[in-house]
Scaffold this active site. Structure first.
Site, PDB file in Angstrom:
ATOM      1  N   ASP A  82     109.529  -8.867  -2.478  1.00  0.00           N
ATOM      2  CA  ASP A  82     109.438  -8.870  -3.936  1.00  0.00           C
ATOM      3  C   ASP A  82     110.772  -9.307  -4.547  1.00  0.00           C
ATOM      4  OD1 ASP A  82     109.459  -7.598  -6.746  1.00  0.00           O
ATOM      5  OD2 ASP A  82     107.395  -7.298  -6.087  1.00  0.00           O
TER       6      ASP A  82
ATOM      7  N   SER B 214     113.911   6.135   0.888  1.00  0.00           N
ATOM      8  CA  SER B 214     113.146   6.686   2.001  1.00  0.00           C
ATOM      9  C   SER B 214     112.091   7.656   1.473  1.00  0.00           C
ATOM     10  CB  SER B 214     114.065   7.402   2.993  1.00  0.00           C
ATOM     11  OG  SER B 214     114.835   8.392   2.341  1.00  0.00           O
TER      12      SER B 214
ATOM     13  N   HIS C 187     111.950  11.094   6.794  1.00  0.00           N
ATOM     14  CA  HIS C 187     112.899  11.370   7.884  1.00  0.00           C
ATOM     15  C   HIS C 187     113.511  12.750   7.679  1.00  0.00           C
ATOM     16  CE1 HIS C 187     116.454  10.885   5.339  1.00  0.00           C
ATOM     17  NE2 HIS C 187     115.908   9.769   4.859  1.00  0.00           N
TER      18      HIS C 187
END
Length: 422
Positions: free
Chosen positions: A358, A373, A231
């Protein structure tokens, strides 16, 4: 009587058509794409009830083991399918040259210097005329980049004050060249003194750099071009994308985790490594992350095998993995599910919805946290995208972007054998 028979027949036909729409072979037929892209060596699978009766043998070969075609050479082929001896569909298969990249997952420090200096706020000063901000009155806006003042290039904050003081002493306005949303324009501003102050001021808060942490997504081993974050980097005050002049990525270590909770996104807390080793430069800041060139192949990745690329139409709902760091500098694999994925013909950031499954990762982070990210998403031994954003109301879930858009912004042309920027 005849009218009643027609109505019954019509209803029966509707029932049959409606039922057929849910019949698995029919559903699979509608999912056969009209055109699709694969790489040399990759296989495109077709439904089991079909057979391939025509194709360009120089571009693709029939793969009987996987009921599909495998790309041979960079080209385009019309692959015709039949079922029960009848032709049913033709699919255009474009084959790109083989491309593999090294998956990332490392925690990286990010330092960027703005193009010019960035206006991040207004400063009201007490004067004999009351409280004023010359910058605000001059229509210089928060989010603007100051590129020049009186013809002098402005690279950093220390370039500003000499021009301001000289103009103030001469009682003349300063001619500004600014950049706003990619467009250059000119403004004028006359600096003023505050009460009891001997220095002149613009009435602007400015910044020339920013720093943070994120995750490396991939790099191409030949060119060493990389992509990270997934991003855009935005200024924390203006929330606007930062136009960068230069930048660098630095090795970093995760020191602790602030676990994500509903309504409160978590965060990786990391510090730059003691040696502050610069891993590479930053030349682009786009909606899909930061991009540049590594100085060298990463030491911990010398034994990592490159992965194939999985384009958006290759992605399946179901199990996948992400690579990321939750402690120190160790990259680990964690299980996720692809909840949904939208094949995209043009760049868009929210290509996938993912959910962390997980247990270890959920226990440590609550799911997706800030700083994660850019973590690469892997499915069927292919890199398919990167983690981008967390859902604020469900930290176990978030968005991912498709890998093709990051490759494009990195200057890696999918169609080019040399993998140089197009």
């Amino acid at each position: 009587m005849k009218l009643r028979i027609r109505k019954i027949t019509g209803i029966l036909l509707l029932v049959i058509l409606f039922s057929a729409a849910f019949y698995p072979p029919v559903q699979k037929y509608f999912h056969i794409p009209h055109n699709v892209t694969i790489f040399e060596g990759q296989t495109l699978e077709f439904p089991e009830f079909t057979t391939i009766f025509t194709h360009d043998k120089s571009a693709v070969t029939v793969n009987n083991d996987k009921q599909g075609v495998t790309g041979l050479a960079s080209s385009t082929s019309d692959v015709s399918l039949q079922a029960m001896g009848l032709p049913i569909k033709s699919t255009e298969v474009t084959v790109y040259p083989e491309l593999k990249v090294i998956p990332g997952g490392q925690s990286i420090g990010v330092r960027v210097h703005t193009d010019g200096v960035l206006v991040v706020g207004y400063h009201l000063m007490e004067t004999d005329a009351g409280k004023v901000s010359p910058g605000e009155s001059s229509d210089i806006r928060v989010g603007d980049s100051i590129i020049k003042m009186n013809g002098k290039a402005i690279k950093e904050m220390s370039d500003v004050q000499p021009v301001v003081q000289e103009a103030g002493k001469n009682g003349k306005p300063i001619k500004f060249e600014i950049k706003r949303n990619g467009r250059k324009m000119e403004k004028e501003l006359t600096p003023v003194k505050g009460k009891g102050d001997q220095r002149y001021h613009l009435g602007l808060y400015i910044r020339d750099s920013a720093a943070g942490v994120g995750t490396l997504t991939f790099y191409e081993p030949e060119s060493k071009k990389y992509g990270a974050l997934g991003h855009v980097i935005s200024d924390m005050e203006t929330k606007e994308p930062i136009e960068i002049d230069k930048g660098e990525i630095i090795k970093s270590n995760v020191t602790s985790i602030e676990k994500g909770l509903t309504g409160e996104p978590g965060e990786k807390l990391a510090r730059f490594s003691n040696d502050k080793k610069v891993l590479g430069d930053i030349v682009k800041n786009t909606q899909f992350g930061i991009f540049g060139t590594l100085k060298d192949q990463l030491e911990e990745h010398r034994e990592i095998e490159p992965l194939e690329i999985g384009l958006s139409h290759h992605i399946k709902e179901g199990p996948a993995e992400i690579l990321t760091v939750v402690e120190g500098d160790e990259v680990k694999r964690f299980n996720i599910d692809i909840i949904s994925s939208t094949p995209q013909q043009s760049p868009a950031t929210k290509g996938m919805v993912i959910k962390v499954t997980d247990k270890e990762l959920l226990d440590k982070t609550g799911g997706i946290v800030q700083g994660m990210s850019g973590s690469p998403i892997i499915q069927d031994d292919k890199i398919i995208g990167a983690v981008t954003h967390v859902f604020v109301n469900d930290p176990s879930s978030g968005y991912g972007c498709h890998i093709e858009w990051m490759l494009n912004d990195a200057g890696i042309d999918l169609k080019d054998k040399t993998k140089e920027a197009s």
